[in-house]
Design a protein around this motif. Structure first.
Motif, PDB file in Angstrom:
ATOM      1  N   GLU A 554      15.580  28.616  81.060  1.00  0.00           N
ATOM      2  CA  GLU A 554      14.522  29.537  80.635  1.00  0.00           C
ATOM      3  C   GLU A 554      14.886  30.940  81.127  1.00  0.00           C
ATOM      4  O   GLU A 554      14.974  31.178  82.330  1.00  0.00           O
ATOM      5  CB  GLU A 554      13.178  29.108  81.225  1.00  0.00           C
ATOM      6  CG  GLU A 554      12.637  27.799  80.684  1.00  0.00           C
ATOM      7  CD  GLU A 554      12.258  27.906  79.210  1.00  0.00           C
ATOM      8  OE1 GLU A 554      11.855  29.008  78.788  1.00  0.00           O
ATOM      9  OE2 GLU A 554      12.365  26.889  78.488  1.00  0.00           O
ATOM     10  N   SER A 556      14.020  35.015  81.092  1.00  0.00           N
ATOM     11  CA  SER A 556      12.956  35.992  80.848  1.00  0.00           C
ATOM     12  C   SER A 556      13.435  37.061  79.878  1.00  0.00           C
ATOM     13  O   SER A 556      14.534  37.605  80.034  1.00  0.00           O
ATOM     14  CB  SER A 556      12.530  36.646  82.170  1.00  0.00           C
ATOM     15  OG  SER A 556      12.023  35.678  83.071  1.00  0.00           O
ATOM     16  N   ASN A 557      12.606  37.340  78.867  1.00  0.00           N
ATOM     17  CA  ASN A 557      12.945  38.378  77.898  1.00  0.00           C
ATOM     18  C   ASN A 557      12.717  39.754  78.501  1.00  0.00           C
ATOM     19  O   ASN A 557      11.808  39.957  79.313  1.00  0.00           O
ATOM     20  CB  ASN A 557      12.105  38.226  76.628  1.00  0.00           C
ATOM     21  CG  ASN A 557      12.509  37.013  75.819  1.00  0.00           C
ATOM     22  OD1 ASN A 557      13.661  36.596  75.886  1.00  0.00           O
ATOM     23  ND2 ASN A 557      11.581  36.445  75.073  1.00  0.00           N
ATOM     24  N   THR A 558      13.535  40.687  78.088  1.00  0.00           N
ATOM     25  CA  THR A 558      13.410  42.074  78.548  1.00  0.00           C
ATOM     26  C   THR A 558      13.435  43.001  77.348  1.00  0.00           C
ATOM     27  O   THR A 558      13.953  42.643  76.281  1.00  0.00           O
ATOM     28  CB  THR A 558      14.551  42.441  79.505  1.00  0.00           C
ATOM     29  OG1 THR A 558      15.798  42.255  78.834  1.00  0.00           O
ATOM     30  CG2 THR A 558      14.518  41.592  80.764  1.00  0.00           C
ATOM     31  N   SER A 561      12.738  42.402  73.281  1.00  0.00           N
ATOM     32  CA  SER A 561      12.659  40.948  73.116  1.00  0.00           C
ATOM     33  C   SER A 561      11.318  40.394  73.597  1.00  0.00           C
ATOM     34  O   SER A 561      10.939  39.274  73.226  1.00  0.00           O
ATOM     35  CB  SER A 561      13.802  40.272  73.875  1.00  0.00           C
ATOM     36  OG  SER A 561      15.039  40.716  73.409  1.00  0.00           O
ATOM     37  N   LYS A 562      10.563  41.147  74.412  1.00  0.00           N
ATOM     38  CA  LYS A 562       9.271  40.668  74.895  1.00  0.00           C
ATOM     39  C   LYS A 562       8.264  40.494  73.765  1.00  0.00           C
ATOM     40  O   LYS A 562       7.266  39.781  73.911  1.00  0.00           O
ATOM     41  CB  LYS A 562       8.728  41.642  75.930  1.00  0.00           C
ATOM     42  CG  LYS A 562       9.500  41.665  77.248  1.00  0.00           C
ATOM     43  CD  LYS A 562       8.841  42.597  78.238  1.00  0.00           C
ATOM     44  CE  LYS A 562       9.564  42.563  79.580  1.00  0.00           C
ATOM     45  NZ  LYS A 562       8.946  43.473  80.566  1.00  0.00           N
ATOM     46  N   MET A 563       8.516  41.157  72.641  1.00  0.00           N
ATOM     47  CA  MET A 563       7.608  41.028  71.502  1.00  0.00           C
ATOM     48  C   MET A 563       7.585  39.604  70.958  1.00  0.00           C
ATOM     49  O   MET A 563       6.630  39.179  70.319  1.00  0.00           O
ATOM     50  CB  MET A 563       8.027  41.997  70.397  1.00  0.00           C
ATOM     51  CG  MET A 563       7.958  43.475  70.804  1.00  0.00           C
ATOM     52  SD  MET A 563       8.597  44.571  69.535  1.00  0.00           S
ATOM     53  CE  MET A 563       7.473  44.133  68.176  1.00  0.00           C
ATOM     54  N   GLY A 565       8.011  36.840  72.855  1.00  0.00           N
ATOM     55  CA  GLY A 565       7.641  35.885  73.881  1.00  0.00           C
ATOM     56  C   GLY A 565       8.160  36.323  75.234  1.00  0.00           C
ATOM     57  O   GLY A 565       9.045  37.193  75.346  1.00  0.00           O
ATOM     58  N   LYS A 566       7.639  35.700  76.263  1.00  0.00           N
ATOM     59  CA  LYS A 566       8.040  36.063  77.599  1.00  0.00           C
ATOM     60  C   LYS A 566       9.392  35.482  77.967  1.00  0.00           C
ATOM     61  O   LYS A 566      10.141  36.075  78.739  1.00  0.00           O
ATOM     62  CB  LYS A 566       6.990  35.586  78.603  1.00  0.00           C
ATOM     63  CG  LYS A 566       5.647  36.298  78.472  1.00  0.00           C
ATOM     64  CD  LYS A 566       4.683  35.824  79.544  1.00  0.00           C
ATOM     65  CE  LYS A 566       3.346  36.563  79.446  1.00  0.00           C
ATOM     66  NZ  LYS A 566       2.391  36.121  80.500  1.00  0.00           N
ATOM     67  N   THR A 567       9.707  34.318  77.427  1.00  0.00           N
ATOM     68  CA  THR A 567      10.967  33.667  77.788  1.00  0.00           C
ATOM     69  C   THR A 567      11.709  33.198  76.538  1.00  0.00           C
ATOM     70  O   THR A 567      11.124  33.045  75.470  1.00  0.00           O
ATOM     71  CB  THR A 567      10.725  32.464  78.706  1.00  0.00           C
ATOM     72  OG1 THR A 567       9.903  31.499  78.016  1.00  0.00           O
ATOM     73  CG2 THR A 567      10.043  32.886  79.999  1.00  0.00           C
ATOM     74  N   THR A 568      12.983  32.947  76.727  1.00  0.00           N
ATOM     75  CA  THR A 568      13.861  32.402  75.691  1.00  0.00           C
ATOM     76  C   THR A 568      14.622  31.235  76.286  1.00  0.00           C
ATOM     77  O   THR A 568      15.059  31.296  77.447  1.00  0.00           O
ATOM     78  CB  THR A 568      14.845  33.457  75.168  1.00  0.00           C
ATOM     79  OG1 THR A 568      14.103  34.548  74.647  1.00  0.00           O
ATOM     80  CG2 THR A 568      15.744  32.880  74.077  1.00  0.00           C
TER      81      THR A 568
END
Length: 593
Positions: A554, A556-558, A561-563, A565-568
């Motif tokens: 998992e 964390s999106n930065t 990419s946060k648009m 979701g919070k994670t990828t």
């Protein structure tokens, strides 16, 4: 070469790795059993709060040792590099001087030949009485000489040549003297005029001999020498430049390692945040190198330390090859210079001998020069000593000039308080680093439709999993079950320098450039890097793919990419040599999870 510069790569066998893996597995199983009794939330929070990856004392000691080693390496390499560079520039000066001296000797002979030809033409014109006008001025223009000849052919004086009244052509030449028709009143000037014609013939003959027999040979020798010197100069300059660039790259990798390593040390002023494995690095400051070649936002000390160790190993191997090739170039140039001096001496002796025959009436002008050339010692050993002495004197002169302009620069911040005397040890392979955990050769694929790729999987003690895809052209030599150290050697860049033999055999006119300047660590940058505490590992219980397992992380999106979701979720599938190895590898990874 300094002993501290040698890079000895110790290889560990698979049995040793297996025993180490079992010991770590047993210890970690006990720890996991204890952790299972704790609440889930407490366990998850303690991963970063109480997790200790590498003993702080060991980490500090390792960093101090590497710091001392780098200080000693720089000091030793600086001395060797300055000496090699100094002698190479001295040799380059000697090469340039050799070409200039040969060119000057060539111009001297050729100039004398042309001057003799001009003198022969002038004496021939004096014989024909068309060189000087009535006012005593020189007449060099052919048309003016022709007009002057027509006028003086009608003058009634002794030995005046006659002109055909119908054609206007001169009837007398130096070689047709017996056939010309002349009006004579006396013989007072006859012998003198004949002497002028004879002198013109002698100078013309000498000019042709010098130009055809000596000057043309010296021109060919000079062109061959110039081409050889140019080729040697290009190769030597490229080698020296390669050594300098490699030193800069090693220093850069050290600074990259230092920037990351100091953040993991307790009590360090550069440590910005408490260090935990898998935690993203702080935002890059302006002091950190922008083009470090490291994995973005990766604080794994082993990775940057590995780059530094490989760079040092590359520099050591490069120095060995470069030293051998420079020695070969020195030997070739010494032999060439000795032969050049002998050839130039022979040409000058032949030149002076012909000049002596021409100016036999003036031997005292040529005798000292001829005696000096003949008396010169042309013994091979004497010539080599003379060439070596010339190089040494030029090197000393260059050293004195540089000493005046050189300014002492302070050591970089990363080497402050470093003791070079403590760095007298052999820097081991990155696979033997104290930050190294385990390594396996596996097959990796990223998705259902992707193909399997042979990769080197490395787990560091900071709980990072790095995947290095083996180069496709070399992967056939390595297979599942091979030693990880052998696979890691394939990732290290080849040490190549231009050699005089390779350049002579190649049709290319230019010398190949360095392969270490840019992209040297492309194979040393992981294709995938995963933080094991963020990963989950699953394994099928039946079917043909029981030797494979899947790892999901998992991330964390930065940024933008946060648009989404919070994670990828990042997922890879690994496959090992057999079921037993797969199970051991899965257990080992889970214990670091």
């Amino acid at each position: 070469m300094e002993e501290s510069e040698d890079i000895i790569v110790d290889r560990k066998g698979e049995n040793e790795d297996s025993e180490t893996g079992k010991q770590v597995t047993s210890a970690e199983d006990e720890k996991r059993d204890k952790d299972e009794d704790k609440p889930e939330e407490s366990t998850k929070a303690s991963i970063f709060d109480s997790y200790t990856t590498v003993d702080e004392k060991m980490r500090t000691l390792t960093h101090s040792k590497l710091k001392s080693y780098e200080s000693r390496r720089r000091s030793a390499y600086k001395g060797k590099m300055e000496s090699s560079s100094l002698y190479w520039r001295s040799l380059r000066d000697l090469l340039s001087a050799s070409v200039h001296e040969t060119s000057r000797a060539e111009r001297l002979v050729l100039g004398t030949a042309r001057a003799n030809a001009v003198y022969a033409d002038s004496m021939q014109a004096s014989y024909e009485d068309v060189l000087v006008d009535d006012k005593g001025g020189l007449v060099l223009d052919a048309k003016k000489q022709h007009k002057l000849r027509e006028v003086r052919s009608t003058q009634d004086y002794d030995l005046a040549p006659t002109i055909d009244g119908k054609t206007g052509l001169r009837q007398t030449e130096a070689k047709e003297h017996a056939q010309m028709t002349e009006k004579r009143k006396s013989n007072m000037l006859s012998s003198l005029i004949d002497a002028q014609a004879n002198i013109a013939d002698k100078f013309c003959e000498n000019s042709k001999e010098l130009e055809l027999e000596i000057a043309s040979e010296m021109t060919g020798m000079r062109q061959e020498l110039d081409a050889k010197v140019q080729r040697i100069r290009e190769i030597g300059d490229t080698i020296i430049s390669e050594l300098e660039v490699t030193e800069e790259e090693v220093s850069r990798t050290w600074e990259s390692y230092y920037t990351v390593a100091v953040k993991t040390l307790k009590g360090s002023n550069d440590r910005e945040l408490p260090y935990s494995p898998g935690v993203s690095s702080p935002s890059k400051t302006s002091k950190e190198p922008e083009d470090s070649g490291d994995v973005e936002d990766c604080l794994d000390v082993w990775l940057v330390e590995m780059h530094y160790r490989v760079a040092v190993a590359y520099q050591s191997f490069l120095w060995e090859k470069a030293s051998a090739e420079l020695s070969k170039l020195f030997g070739i140039m010494k032999e060439t210079e000795c032969q050049r001096r002998m050839d130039v001496r022979e040409y000058l002796v032949a030149f002076i001998q012909r000049q002596e025959r021409l100016y036999v009436s003036l031997p005292h002008l040529q005798e000292p020069v001829l005696k000096g050339l003949v008396a010169r010692d042309m013994d091979q050993s004497t010539l080599e000593e003379a060439v070596q002495s010339s190089i040494q004197k030029r090197a000393e002169r260059l050293a004195r000039e540089e000493a005046k302009a050189k300014k002492n620069s302070p050591p970089p911040k990363s080497l402050e308080d470093a003791d070079p005397s403590e760095g007298n040890f052999t820097l081991q392979s990155p696979m033997q680093s104290e930050l190294m955990g385990n390594a396996r050769i596996v097959e990796r694929k990223g998705g259902m439709m992707s193909s399997w790729k042979l990769s080197l999987a490395i787990v560091t003690l900071d709980s990072f999993l790095h995947m290095f895809d083996l180069p496709s052209g070399k992967a056939g030599k390595i297979s599942l079950g091979s030693a990880p150290e052998a696979a890691f050697q394939m990732l290290i860049p080849r040490v190549e320098i231009p050699t005089i033999d390779a350049v002579n055999q190649s049709n290319k006119k230019s010398v190949p450039v360095s392969n270490f300047i840019k992209g040297w660590c492309e194979n040393l940058i992981p294709s995938e890097s995963m933080v094991l505490p963020h990963c989950s590992i699953s394994q099928p219980k039946y079917g043909r793919e029981t030797t494979s397992f899947e790892i999901q992380e998992e991330v964390s999106n930065t940024g933008a990419s946060k648009m989404f979701g919070k994670t990828t979720t990042k997922k890879i599938t690994l496959r090992t040599f057999n079921k037993k190895e797969t199970q051991e590898w899965v257990n080992y990874l889970k214990n670091h999870n």
